[in-house]
Design an enzyme around this catalytic site. Structure first.
Site, short mmCIF file in Angstrom:
data_model
loop_
_atom_site.label_atom_id
_atom_site.label_comp_id
_atom_site.label_asym_id
_atom_site.label_seq_id
_atom_site.Cartn_x
_atom_site.Cartn_y
_atom_site.Cartn_z
N HIS A 70 0.84 -1.20 0.00
CA HIS A 70 0.00 0.00 0.00
C HIS A 70 0.88 1.26 0.00
O HIS A 70 0.71 2.16 -0.82
CB HIS A 70 -0.90 -0.05 1.24
N GLU A 71 1.84 1.28 0.90
CA GLU A 71 2.71 2.47 1.00
C GLU A 71 3.58 2.61 -0.24
O GLU A 71 3.81 3.73 -0.72
CB GLU A 71 3.57 2.41 2.26
ZN LIG Z 1 -2.62 5.09 2.37
#
Ligand SMILES: [Zn+2]
Length: 859
Positions: free
Chosen positions: A300-301
């Protein structure tokens, strides 16, 4: 505090006026070990489109020492209300601000943490949404991008990490100076600084000519538990996958991932310097679901490095797009990246994201995905299930609608066109329209500009031979709660219908039909004349975003055979549907328990098992008829003990059931078992009674009055770490005495000494479902204190208290009445009102569900 609450209009005016070139920021952290404040010197160069105009820069600091604009010293009174007024701008400006800024213990701004293991000080920044201004003077809005050059003075021997690669420190003696190269043009909220005697592990991502240095950092006291190989592996898979799909090389000079203490969120996408909560460094055995969740967070990051950091929303109203994209990207990467350990990520998505979204979308505060974000207070309460989970679900549905190839083609064009810039939703939709040739205006209107969930139900009739005579999908508009924003609409849904037959207890899909559902009733002629299968599952493969119901015959089969589905995803969809029906009062809590007890033994997906376990506990605690509740809990506790003893030694299931028993044990025999496991007198083969499990067992013994202060102190002596201190605080707050409750309450509400993490632990311990009588007097105290808490504490801290101490366990009309009286009398600010109204909705829902469960008991 209008000064801290920047409005969208103010931001727009300022963006029209200014172009920011560069910041040079000097931070003196040499006395960090003493805490208090640190010297912050900021030089900002910027141009103004209208010379002579005035503006302001943001700063949250105890004091300012010097303000110099274009060589002219301004009076320090220009700093007021968390802003510095800047009059009479020139075309080209240089501003110098010297301030003393404060270290925090709330996880916002520059957080200071002392590790009890080594007594050392560890710092990190967390700036989203508006907290860079707690560390340096900043034009705190995402569309005023600039180059940031940090110079940091810190104790010799420290590690200092920022967005740019760490330089060799200069100087001699007790301190050193790190002069970081300027960043590319980025937003202030993704700048970062992590400093302290952290330890690092290094590797690199290599792809042809490209070589990106990779680092992983944590505190030395966690180093023995760090598993860098696994983290590097998933990181590199993400680099491969995203670079190919986005057709854009990773945009920053290096990629560090820093596991930091007392972190409020899961992680933060600071450009090239991602911070993650250090519970992701596992001190004790966890199930594979925890590894999967960590990998998802890592991906996600990483996705944010492109979507969010390289190309950034203009204003926070598009936060949803930022978060939805990263959430979708984490799942699609796990599903498709070669070598991924979690190719079943869409099952997890259905199990967790969808459930979160459905819950949030039925709260009175629900709102269209495209929310109105008029100011910073609006955005701070909007990191919610609509922004992350519904947005991602709808994005997944958009991918099904335009096709994945066209979707990524549009995304590639979008990155190329807007690199290092700011965008609005229309920029992405425009790129997708161009790539797919589809008009997305009606899609956007139906999905982004309206609130609530549609319900899809099958309508099936059979002829005398048991063949399907007619089959239709019925759609109903969302039941929007009173006061919810937006209009209740029917939407176009692309869905699959799965047909399942039952053979020797196994539910196997024999056919699948894909169709568009439009309007209130959609006929499915393909099914007419067919033999009726055992289960007909709407929204099979989880393509759309809708609540789904089973017809009566299918529900009967699923209730007996949920574990029989040979595939994980339909099982997860049926689990979700059953849970949703329980929450909606269409399935009694006791019937949900029966279904769970029959289905769980055959559920292999550990993430689903653990979700269902949590849901059963919640159903028993708040949705069950109070007169029957104890019977249900006793049944659940017995089942947990049996499952623990039956589980394969050393398996994830064994650990998961041990934790369930550690949350619900109630008979003397069960509590003796916990005590025996803790003191080693009882051994269950394969079950490692390690640090975290010990605390879980002790927590239950404390909450039931079986473990006293001495036992808690002895456990803390074994584990005198930050996590150990949090667990001990939780155990103390959980003890079943009026004194323990009073002490816990006072430490949270009457004092602001606790750090964010210890406070959360105390709140968690305080709220015990078995202790309603002890908790009853605190409803009144809550309403007396809540407004003051909101006004006097930081955002994170007040949110913990407001949502955490609400009398949610007191499921009774009196709680609703007290809430309503407070809402009328207190005239709370919108963001505070929202939190209270959401909490109230939980009690209202539970009251209805309890009535349904009571009726089920009488049938
Ligand atoms: Zn996020």
């Amino acid at each position: 505090m209008p000064g801290t609450n920047l409005t969208r209009d103010e931001a727009r005016t300022r963006a029209d006026l200014l172009h920011v070139d560069a910041y040079e920021i000097e931070l003196d952290l040499s006395s960090a070990r003493e805490g208090g404040t640190f010297r912050s010197t900021t030089v900002v160069r910027f141009t103004a489109t209208t010379p002579g105009a005035a503006t302001f820069i943001d700063l949250v600091a105890p004091s300012v020492e010097e303000i110099v604009l274009n060589g002219v010293r301004l009076d320090n009174s220009a700093f007021a209300d968390s802003r510095i007024a800047l009059p009479d701008l020139a075309a080209e400006n240089e501003l110098r601000v010297v301030a003393d800024c404060a270290y925090t213990n709330t996880g916002e701004g520059l957080h200071l943490f002392v590790d009890p293991v080594d007594g050392e000080t560890y710092l990190y920044t967390q700036f989203e949404v508006p907290d860079a201004r707690r560390v340096f003077a900043s034009f705190e809005q995402p569309d005023l991008k600039a180059a940031f050059a940090f110079t940091v003075t810190a104790p010799a021997g420290w590690v200092v990490v920022s967005n740019s690669p760490t330089p060799e420190p200069e100087g001699e003696g007790d301190t050193r100076v790190w002069r970081f190269a300027p960043t590319g043009r980025i937003s202030s909220y993704i700048t970062a600084l992590v400093a302290g005697p952290y330890v690092g592990v290094f590797d690199s991502y290599e792809n042809g000519e490209q070589k990106v240095p990779l680092g992983i950092y944590c505190r030395p006291s966690l180093r023995e538990f760090l598993d860098p190989e696994a983290i590097f592996e998933v990181t590199k898979q993400g680099f491969d996958y995203f670079q190919e799909k986005f057709d854009f090389p990773y945009p920053f000079a290096k990629y560090d991932q820093l596991f930091v203490p007392e972190f409020n969120a899961g992680a933060m996408e600071n450009a090239g310097a991602v911070t993650l909560r250090d519970q992701y460094v596992f001190r004790s055995k966890v199930t594979d679901a925890a590894y999967e969740a960590r990998a998802a967070t890592i991906l996600h990051e990483l996705a944010h490095m492109w979507f969010g950091d390289l190309v950034t929303m203009e204003w926070w109203n598009d936060l949803w797009l930022n978060e939805s994209f990263a959430t979708y990207a984490e799942a699609v990467c796990q599903a498709e990246a070669p070598g991924s350990r979690w190719p079943n990520s869409w099952t997890t998505f259905a199990n967790q994201m969808k459930t979160w979204a459905y819950r949030q979308d039925q709260l009175p505060s629900t709102h269209p995905i495209m929310a109105e974000i008029n100011d910073l207070e609006d955005v701070q309460v909007n990191f919610d299930g609509i922004t992350y989970a519904k947005g991602a679900s709808v994005l997944k549905q958009l991918v099904a609608y335009v096709g994945q190839d066209a979707f990524f083609e549009g995304v590639r064009a979008y990155f190329k066109q807007h690199a290092w810039g700011n965008t609005r939703l229309g920029d992405l939709l425009g790129a997708l329209e161009k790539a797919s040739g589809r008009d997305l205006k009606s899609w956007s209107a139906a999905w982004l500009e309206t609130a609530g969930i549609n319900v899809l139900r099958p309508a099936v009739t059979l002829n005398t031979d048991g063949e399907i005579e007619s089959f239709a999908v019925l759609q109903t508009a969302p039941a929007l709660p009173a006061g919810a924003k937006g209009e209740a609409v029917l939407r176009p849904h692309r869905i699959a219908v799965g047909l399942y037959e039952l053979n020797d207890g196994a539910l196997v899909r024999t056919d699948r039909i894909e169709l568009d559902v439009n309007g209130p009733r959609t006929e499915v002629p393909e099914l007419v004349g067919r033999h009726r299968p055992a289960v007909i599952l709407l929204n099979d493969d989880d393509l759309t975003y809708a609540k789904v119901r089973l017809d009566e015959d299918s529900l009967a089969v699923v209730t007996e055979n949920l574990g029989g589905f040979t595939e994980a995803l339909p099982r997860a969809l049926c689990w979700a549907s059953a849970w949703d029906m329980t929450r909606d009062g269409e399935l009694a809590a006791r019937d949900y328990l029966t279904l769970a007890l029959s289905g769980l033994p055959r559920e292999s997906d550990i993430g689903v098992v653990q979700s269902v376990q949590r849901q059963v506990k919640l159903a028993l605690d708040v949705y069950a008829d109070p007169d029957w509740r104890e019977q249900g809990l006793a049944r659940w506790a017995e089942a947990a003990e049996q499952a623990l003893r039956d589980a394969e030694p050393g398996s994830d299931h064994q650990l998961a059931w041990a934790r369930v028993l550690g949350s619900v044990a109630r008979t003397d025999g069960q509590l003796d078992l916990l005590a025996g496991l803790l003191d080693g007198g009882t051994v269950i083969p394969g079950l490692a009674v390690d640090t975290e499990l010990r605390w879980a067992l002790l927590g239950r013994l404390a909450a039931t009055g079986r473990a006293d202060e001495a036992a808690i102190g002895a456990e803390l002596a074994r584990d005198n770490t930050a996590a150990g201190q949090e667990h001990a605080a939780s155990c103390r707050a959980s003890r079943p005495t009026a004194e323990a409750k009073a002490a816990a309450w006072a430490s949270v509400v009457d004092s602001d000494e606790l750090t964010n993490y210890v406070q959360a632990a105390v709140i968690g311990g305080f709220q015990q479902a078995d202790q309603r009588e002890l908790l009853a007097p605190y409803a009144e105290k809550y309403f007396a204190a809540v407004k003051d808490v909101w006004e006097s504490r930081s955002h994170e801290i007040s949110q913990q208290i407001i949502t955490g101490l609400y009398p949610a366990l007191l499921v009774e009309q009196g709680t609703l009445d007290a809430t309503d009286a407070w809402l009328t009398a207190a005239e709370p600010a919108p963001a505070l009102r929202r939190q209270i109204v959401e909490a109230r909705a939980g009690v209202e829902r539970a009251l209805k569900a309890q009535a349904v469960d009571r009726a089920a008991g009488e049938r």
